[in-house]
Scaffold this motif. Structure first.
Motif: not given
Length: 259
Positions: A66-72, A74-81
């Motif tokens: 998943y890509t989400a929010g104001i800067i993208g 991602c659930s797969g890259t750690g920044d969403m976590l």
């Protein structure tokens, strides 16, 4: 860098880019930061309304979940976590907190296991909470905006160069693979010196954008390079190194203007 190439590049640049005024603002000036957010939104969301993107979420098929929010994020890259963990610390029991175990499990993959079907709706509900929007702002600045601007300033780059670094870090991340921001910058440094090392800023930025285009073409999902070719490169050829309005550009064939 060949002298003939440098001469050709300089001929493309109007007089206004010949020297940076001593008081030139950087991307961290509030007005310039607002421009940066709108420019990124035009490429990420086909809109200038970046504040509407707090609630955005979809899988764009780029292998990052998943890509989400104001800067993208991602659930797969750690920044969403990291974002959801920060939000949970600030607002225990929020709508996204139950998905933390699943986010930890899918980190590093494109899997939706444990996230479907409810996670997208939970994300959109969470954006009604000002604290979640503030958490998105915080992580954008901590992970992307702040590091990009600091690195660009250390390289002696003005506002356009700072934006070029920021946009590249947003898309490619700060990892160590061959298409990461660090690798893009290393490729550019192999062709030209930045101003901080006595190099020509315009020539260096062309080298950086060339390296960025190469990196984008390594991924099918990012192979459309218009956010560079018909946006950042346009500003560079106009000599608009301070990223001053009016700005006219295109992304994916759509035209935008900030006057």
């Amino acid at each position: 860098m060949a002298r003939a190439f440098l001469a050709a590049v300089r001929r493309l640049i109007p007089v206004r880019a010949a020297a940076a005024p001593a008081d030139a603002t950087g991307l961290d000036d509030p007005a310039k930061k607002e421009l940066a957010m709108r420019l990124v939104a035009s490429a990420e969301n086909s809109s200038l309304d970046w504040e509407a993107q707090y609630a955005y979420i979809e899988d764009i098929g780029d292998g990052r979940g998943y890509t989400a929010g104001i800067i993208g994020f991602c659930s797969g890259t750690g920044d969403m976590l990291d974002l959801v963990e920060l939000y949970a610390g600030r607002r225990p029991g929020n709508a996204l907190a139950p998905y933390l175990p699943a986010l930890r499990a899918v980190d590093g993959s494109d899997s939706h296991e444990g996230l479907d079907p409810g996670f997208p709706d939970a994300w959109r509900r969470a954006t009604g909470d000002r604290e979640f929007r503030r958490a998105q702002d915080h992580e954008r600045d901590r992970v992307y905006f702040g590091p990009a601007v600091r690195r660009a300033k250390a390289d002696g780059l003005r506002t356009l160069g700072q934006f070029a670094y920021y946009d590249a870090l947003v898309m490619h991340g700060g990892g160590d693979d061959r298409a990461s921001f660090g690798s893009i910058r290393a490729r550019a440094l192999g062709r030209a010196r930045p101003p901080a090392e006595g190099g020509d800023e315009v020539a260096y930025l062309h080298a950086f954008l060339d390296a960025r285009v190469w990196a984008m073409r390594q991924e099918e999902a990012h192979s459309d390079t218009s956010r560079v070719d018909t946006a950042q490169r346009v500003f560079l050829r106009e000599g608009n190194l301070d990223l001053d309005p009016p700005l006219d550009w295109q992304v994916y064939g759509d035209g935008y203007r900030i006057g």
